[in-house]
Design an enzyme around this catalytic site. Sequence first.
Site, PDB file in Angstrom:
ATOM      1  N   THR A 137      -3.780  -8.237  -9.282  1.00 53.38           N
ATOM      2  CA  THR A 137      -3.651  -8.330  -7.833  1.00 53.38           C
ATOM      3  C   THR A 137      -2.992  -9.642  -7.453  1.00 53.38           C
ATOM      4  O   THR A 137      -3.132 -10.640  -8.157  1.00 53.38           O
ATOM      5  CB  THR A 137      -5.051  -8.215  -7.191  1.00 53.38           C
ATOM      6  OG1 THR A 137      -5.643  -7.007  -7.642  1.00 53.38           O
ATOM      7  CG2 THR A 137      -4.987  -8.182  -5.684  1.00 53.38           C
ATOM      8  N   THR A 180      -1.851  -4.732  -5.177  1.00 52.31           N
ATOM      9  CA  THR A 180      -2.595  -4.603  -6.434  1.00 52.31           C
ATOM     10  C   THR A 180      -2.039  -3.496  -7.316  1.00 52.31           C
ATOM     11  O   THR A 180      -1.648  -2.442  -6.828  1.00 52.31           O
ATOM     12  CB  THR A 180      -4.100  -4.358  -6.164  1.00 52.31           C
ATOM     13  OG1 THR A 180      -4.790  -4.247  -7.406  1.00 52.31           O
ATOM     14  CG2 THR A 180      -4.345  -3.093  -5.349  1.00 52.31           C
ATOM     15  N   GLU A 196      -4.312   2.400 -10.160  1.00 46.42           N
ATOM     16  CA  GLU A 196      -5.181   2.443  -8.986  1.00 46.42           C
ATOM     17  C   GLU A 196      -6.142   3.628  -9.022  1.00 46.42           C
ATOM     18  O   GLU A 196      -7.131   3.643  -8.293  1.00 46.42           O
ATOM     19  CB  GLU A 196      -4.338   2.469  -7.706  1.00 46.42           C
ATOM     20  CG  GLU A 196      -3.970   1.078  -7.243  1.00 46.42           C
ATOM     21  CD  GLU A 196      -5.218   0.223  -7.064  1.00 46.42           C
ATOM     22  OE1 GLU A 196      -5.303  -0.814  -7.725  1.00 46.42           O
ATOM     23  OE2 GLU A 196      -6.116   0.608  -6.300  1.00 46.42           O
TER      24      GLU A 196
HETATM   25  O1  DON Z   1      -8.111  -2.812  -4.814  1.00 44.12           O
HETATM   26  C1  DON Z   1      -8.991  -3.179  -5.576  1.00 44.12           C
HETATM   27  O2  DON Z   1     -10.133  -3.397  -5.246  1.00 44.12           O
HETATM   28  C2  DON Z   1      -8.625  -3.427  -7.038  1.00 44.12           C
HETATM   29  N1  DON Z   1      -7.481  -2.622  -7.386  1.00 44.12           N
HETATM   30  C3  DON Z   1      -8.361  -4.895  -7.201  1.00 44.12           C
HETATM   31  C4  DON Z   1      -8.175  -5.322  -8.619  1.00 44.12           C
HETATM   32  C5  DON Z   1      -7.977  -6.781  -8.763  1.00 44.12           C
HETATM   33  O3  DON Z   1      -8.083  -7.535  -7.814  1.00 44.12           O
HETATM   34  C6  DON Z   1      -7.671  -7.278 -10.112  1.00 44.12           C
HETATM   35  N2  DON Z   1      -7.158  -8.593 -10.060  1.00 44.12           N
HETATM   36  N3  DON Z   1      -7.050  -9.656  -9.954  1.00 44.12           N
END
Ligand code: DON
Length: 431
Positions: A246, A264, A283
């Site tokens: 992200t 993300t 996702e």
């Molecule tokens: O949207 C979400 O909650 C996840 N896809 C976020 C994943 C995430 O932040 C990983 N990274 N740093």
Amino acid sequence: GLAQLVRRYGALPFSRCVEPALRLSRGFAVSPWLASQIRDEVERHPDSGAKLIAAIFSVDERTATGLHAGDRVARPALTATLRRLRDEGADAFYQGPIAEALVRTVAAAGGVLSAADLRDYHTVDREPLRTTFLGHRIFTMSPPSAGGVILVEALGALAAHVNEWNHTTGPMQPEYLHAVAEALKHGFADRARFLGDPAFSHVPLEHLMDPAYHATLRIDPDHVLAHEAYGSGPSGAPHQARDAGTAHISVIDQKGNAVALTTTINLEFGARLVAAGVVLNDEMDDFAPAPHTPDVFALSSGDGNRPAPGKRPVSSMSPTIVLGTHGALAAVGAAGGPRIVSATLQVLLDLLVFGLSPGQALALPRIHHQWEPDVLDYEEGLPQDVSRSLERKGHRLRRHPGIGKVNLILRSANGLDAASDPHTGGRPAGL
Ligand code: DON
């Protein structure tokens, strides 16, 4: 989404906005953070990790495994894709050779993405959630992200306790950190029960956003509550989290306009598939295929978050803007899975309650609690008397290497003040 924003609100044409990414794709130095991600990928997947890195950077597998911080790399396949987007516009992503490459790659890996899925893709505009906290107007992300809901609920639960904290000692005090953990547990418990894509099922926002409801969310200053006493619901099982897919940027311009933008691909290399130079996201992991099936971040969710065609998964993204009297006061947000919410909440409180600068806020260790598993994560640097006191209140502590990666900007009397999270080695730009 980006093209849409540029068309509606941008001062520059989309083609010009693609240029910096295009330049970067032609060559850049591997950062220490990227080098560590590459190393992890190769170690974690001895059979396919080197192949993936080789595909991303168009090098052979030997070079891929030997990449170190400071080495120059490029992404020629992505350059070709970005050039096409610059010349033909964002629609070229959804139809034509790029789209065909995406569909082919996903099909070869056994996935179900179709040409029609891409052709029919559209962005969705949703009203941000709004709340007030200590007189500040706060705007944050609405469902299907759970980030804003948890943030607003936690701020609502904390509002009654602000006067119980010592505002001169700063955030490293057990009374305050205990209250933050308890407020997060209320929010995450409701996330597990109620969140889903509002285009598919009802999310009871009137209830979840209601200050009268927040006033009923109990925080006992001396002890944690029984598991079911948080928010209003059940689920889950422990799991070790990885995060790195992200990115969050916070911007304020000279006119007081603000952007808080989180994107993300979920994990550091997404679905570990590359098409047309693009690393595809995973996702789908943010959906819960069945009850009690935690995702990589140990989050379980209810029926509202089962996968379905055209549906968007529940997220933790929490891009947030605080309005001052003349335009934006702050733009805040983070990467880090569920830790996005905890990190964003604590940094907001650092600014709004403790009056810290962005740099001071990001230098402090943070905590995280997501209700399930029943563990309070903390970062190195938390004073020992504080961690002991939290244990006495009933928390089970676990050290965590990095609770969210925050990038924020604040407008102060002296102008703009920005800070980038020390975990990833970024830097504020343009000041
Ligand atoms: O949207 C979400 O909650 C996840 N896809 C976020 C994943 C995430 O932040 C990983 N990274 N740093």
